[in-house]
Design an enzyme around this catalytic site. Sequence first.
Site, PDB file in Angstrom:
ATOM      1  N   ALA A  52       0.794  -1.230   0.000  1.00 39.32           N
ATOM      2  CA  ALA A  52       0.000   0.000   0.000  1.00 39.32           C
ATOM      3  C   ALA A  52       0.826   1.279   0.000  1.00 39.32           C
ATOM      4  CB  ALA A  52      -0.946  -0.009   1.201  1.00 39.32           C
ATOM      5  N   ALA A  53       1.712   1.441   0.976  1.00 39.26           N
ATOM      6  CA  ALA A  53       2.426   2.709   1.121  1.00 39.26           C
ATOM      7  C   ALA A  53       3.328   2.972  -0.076  1.00 39.26           C
ATOM      8  CB  ALA A  53       3.233   2.703   2.422  1.00 39.26           C
ATOM      9  N   CYS A  97      -5.291  -6.854   5.389  1.00 38.07           N
ATOM     10  CA  CYS A  97      -6.423  -6.879   6.327  1.00 38.07           C
ATOM     11  C   CYS A  97      -7.480  -7.865   5.876  1.00 38.07           C
ATOM     12  CB  CYS A  97      -7.072  -5.507   6.424  1.00 38.07           C
ATOM     13  SG  CYS A  97      -5.926  -4.150   6.239  1.00 38.07           S
ATOM     14  N   VAL A 125      15.623  -5.769  -1.008  1.00 40.76           N
ATOM     15  CA  VAL A 125      16.717  -4.799  -0.895  1.00 40.76           C
ATOM     16  C   VAL A 125      17.507  -5.141   0.368  1.00 40.76           C
ATOM     17  CG1 VAL A 125      17.309  -2.363  -0.589  1.00 40.76           C
ATOM     18  CG2 VAL A 125      15.474  -3.026  -2.167  1.00 40.76           C
ATOM     19  N   ASP A 180       3.663   0.935   7.425  1.00 39.23           N
ATOM     20  CA  ASP A 180       3.828   0.247   8.703  1.00 39.23           C
ATOM     21  C   ASP A 180       5.222   0.353   9.298  1.00 39.23           C
ATOM     22  OD1 ASP A 180       1.234  -0.488   8.254  1.00 39.23           O
ATOM     23  OD2 ASP A 180       1.603  -2.640   8.097  1.00 39.23           O
ATOM     24  N   ASN A 222      -1.824   3.845   3.193  1.00 39.80           N
ATOM     25  CA  ASN A 222      -2.281   4.440   1.945  1.00 39.80           C
ATOM     26  C   ASN A 222      -2.173   5.960   1.974  1.00 39.80           C
ATOM     27  OD1 ASN A 222      -3.629   2.784  -0.335  1.00 39.80           O
ATOM     28  ND2 ASN A 222      -4.138   1.666   1.520  1.00 39.80           N
ATOM     29  N   TYR A 230     -31.490  11.591  11.277  1.00 40.28           N
ATOM     30  CA  TYR A 230     -32.527  10.867  12.002  1.00 40.28           C
ATOM     31  C   TYR A 230     -33.662  10.441  11.090  1.00 40.28           C
ATOM     32  CZ  TYR A 230     -36.819   9.917  14.379  1.00 40.28           C
ATOM     33  OH  TYR A 230     -37.989   9.326  14.743  1.00 40.28           O
ATOM     34  N   TRP A 237     -33.042  10.162  19.468  1.00 44.19           N
ATOM     35  CA  TRP A 237     -31.734  10.544  20.027  1.00 44.19           C
ATOM     36  C   TRP A 237     -30.754   9.456  19.605  1.00 44.19           C
ATOM     37  CZ3 TRP A 237     -30.553  15.075  22.387  1.00 44.19           C
ATOM     38  CH2 TRP A 237     -31.590  15.826  22.937  1.00 44.19           C
TER      39      TRP A 237
END
Lengths: 459, 459
Positions: free
Chosen positions: A10-11, A44, A81, A290, A312, A433, A441
């Site tokens: 991802a990163a 995940c 690497v 991570d 991400n 609502y 509520w």
Amino acid sequence: MKLVVIGGDAAGMSAASQARKRRGPDDLEIVAFERGHFTSYSACGIPYWIGGAVTGRDALVARTPAEFAEAGIAVRLRHEVVAIDLDRREVTARDLDGGGERREGFDELVYAAGAVPVTPDWARVDAGGVFGVQTLDDGEAIHAWLDGEPRPRRAVVIGGGYVGVEMAEAMVRRGVEVTLLERSPQPMSTVDPDMGERVHRAIRGLGIEVRTNTLVQGLETAGGRVTAVVTPDGTLPADIVVLGLGVRPNTALATESGIPVGVTGGLRTDLQMRVVGPAGRIDGLWAAGDCVQTVHRISGQPVHVPLGTHANKQGRVAGINLGGGYATFPGVIGTAVTKVCELEVARTGLTAKEATASGFEFVTASVESTSRAGYYPGAGTMVVKLVAERRTGVLLGAQIVGREEAAKRIDSLAIAVWNRMTVEEMTALDLGYAPPFAPVWDPVLIAARKATDEVHASR
Amino acid sequence: MKLVVIGGDAAGMSAASQARKRRGPDDLEIVAFERGHFTSYSACGIPYWIGGAVTGRDALVARTPAEFAEAGIAVRLRHEVVAIDLDRREVTARDLDGGGERREGFDELVYAAGAVPVTPDWARVDAGGVFGVQTLDDGEAIHAWLDGEPRPRRAVVIGGGYVGVEMAEAMVRRGVEVTLLERSPQPMSTVDPDMGERVHRAIRGLGIEVRTNTLVQGLETAGGRVTAVVTPDGTLPADIVVLGLGVRPNTALATESGIPVGVTGGLRTDLQMRVVGPAGRIDGLWAAGDCVQTVHRISGQPVHVPLGTHANKQGRVAGINLGGGYATFPGVIGTAVTKVCELEVARTGLTAKEATASGFEFVTASVESTSRAGYYPGAGTMVVKLVAERRTGVLLGAQIVGREEAAKRIDSLAIAVWNRMTVEEMTALDLGYAPPFAPVWDPVLIAARKATDEVHASR
């Protein structure tokens, strides 16, 4: 100009994609090294793939190397690497299948090597059947083991956090008998004990044996396979062992290369995701995902929160800046959600325990309500707990445990925490609502009312 | 001391309950007059009761007169207040069943008379079968008519707003053929046309005939029953006609008594829900609920938004202040949700049309995404549209149309609007992520990213 990316999930690949979006192949060459077999996948999703809710590994892959190649991003799979030379501005990558090594020069480097499962010494056995749940390759290996002969009948999951609980449920769904071991008094210790108790019950309700306050002492093996988990209370037979002890930033390569890490073990960055050392920014070096340390916006403390959504975002931010744009990653507030059978569990900000550790004086308020108008079909109960600073009433954190339609209400609370709203102001919030969606509520508002009373009483 | 409450539904009875909570019966006598047969009921639930999702009228009653009596609050049902004498500090109430009148003195008065359906002259016919949907008594009457003989087969609903659409669906579920008439080009004009178009399709998908750009000219009756609705395009046979033309504040009694109303027709109040006239606060007079005017926090304009959630909050605020506490109602931001068959529709803040009318320069961004990770079972699609101020990027409003788990995401956007967040800051929000609950980029975040691009392009 050349950009090298270490880590193809991802990163790293978000950074590559965003940089490519802003700078064409003539302006910027991009090469990514990934030691596994896959790019840009959803780790995940692995428990759901193991459990059968998701069919097929490929569903978890967001973008393949071929798709990246088409976008002008070269991906070298199965290349690890092994060295970074910041002075000569080159990396050395080992071909894990072919066996050779290659050097690759760079002008800019994105370090996105992810995290590795915490693996105590006792877990380093020379036998099959012991798994972390970190990569798609791990998922493939677990699948193969569960489908192999002799067919595993008994599983032990070590660690009752998100991944441990999700994997325990997944293996129950596969027909395996599961024991979950947790060293603290309760699984899911990311929420306060009063909330975790409900999760604990739900886990047991799945037929999972939960042993708390249990420290693992070792594994037993025979014939190259794991056979048991040893604890002070006895030895548990196990045909498969899953490690859910958390992960730590995968920064060995960085430290070996002279790149310093922060107190959490993750790389330190500035807001634009440039790596920062003791003497300031390290020129041309970026990090995301991570493997980095970030800041908790409420406690102000450095934290390591390995989560796809942050990876991400951080990758995107690095890539935008690499591409000549401007973006920042301002930190996290600890939001997390999960599902245990039909029970939804969510948290944001600080728990009571974390608020204490951070030095806050605070009050708490818990309320039980329903996801829909009580009279509308399908209304499920939920408990909402708020943590608010004493006297000021600023919302510090929130937790939700409940049936369907509970967990995502945490987003409202997360945005309230992010904006440092007081629980008193929150009582006036104009939330959606209608009987199919909320009582008149909303549970969030009822909780805010009760917390306001507690804040007033604390003055 | 004596408190008189006019209107026994959400606003009035919330005020009474909160005042009672803080002041015992020896300190404060409380008498509430309600012209209908019920107290504290959910009018919003009526369509679901008609449609059969909710069984039994009593499910919609939150608290009965007997329960109020037990709490020391006297309720006079079927009593309509017909005069307020502010100088002598007394009201005159007519007994709608017994026929007599009684006078009741007060020290404090809460005006919570609600709203009445907009009823054009052509709708005032001396025949059965024409209904508003405002009170539980209306609901009872509709039920009786639908169950009566001759059994209605064809319904015409006039007005395609929330109540009109909900009632149209409810009657389809009862096996009645329904035609929906809307004067604008599209039903559900509370969202922008691009979003409303999806709702329009969903309504037609229910088998409802929708006629847009249609102004009703009159009703036809025979034998004391409605028989048809007359429009310029022809006469539509109808055995039952439901008016969904909206409501207006029920303030006739107030104006007759010399209490002035605001530009929307609702009573003006201060933040504590004290009635305000041209010369300032009117001593001892409070108002709450569907009869009051409030402020839209984003446009700054006075608005009349009759909705149970506001009525409850305003009543609570009035009651806390009446009881010697302190609370304020700071206005609304126009949040609303509804469900059309399986389609969920939500809005908050300003639509593009409303933003234009308010004088904002703005950009919009629409994205399509899913409620869960794309690979997770049950992921439903949704469209999120954001409206952000040009150059500053402040979020002005949002709309969502989608399948399950879509509508309540509006709460996150409502809290972002409330806090005047920029769409750029929103891209960093730490929202709940796990495959059963969201894609790794939540639709809210994807929309914020796209809106950020639009804001940058607008500079």
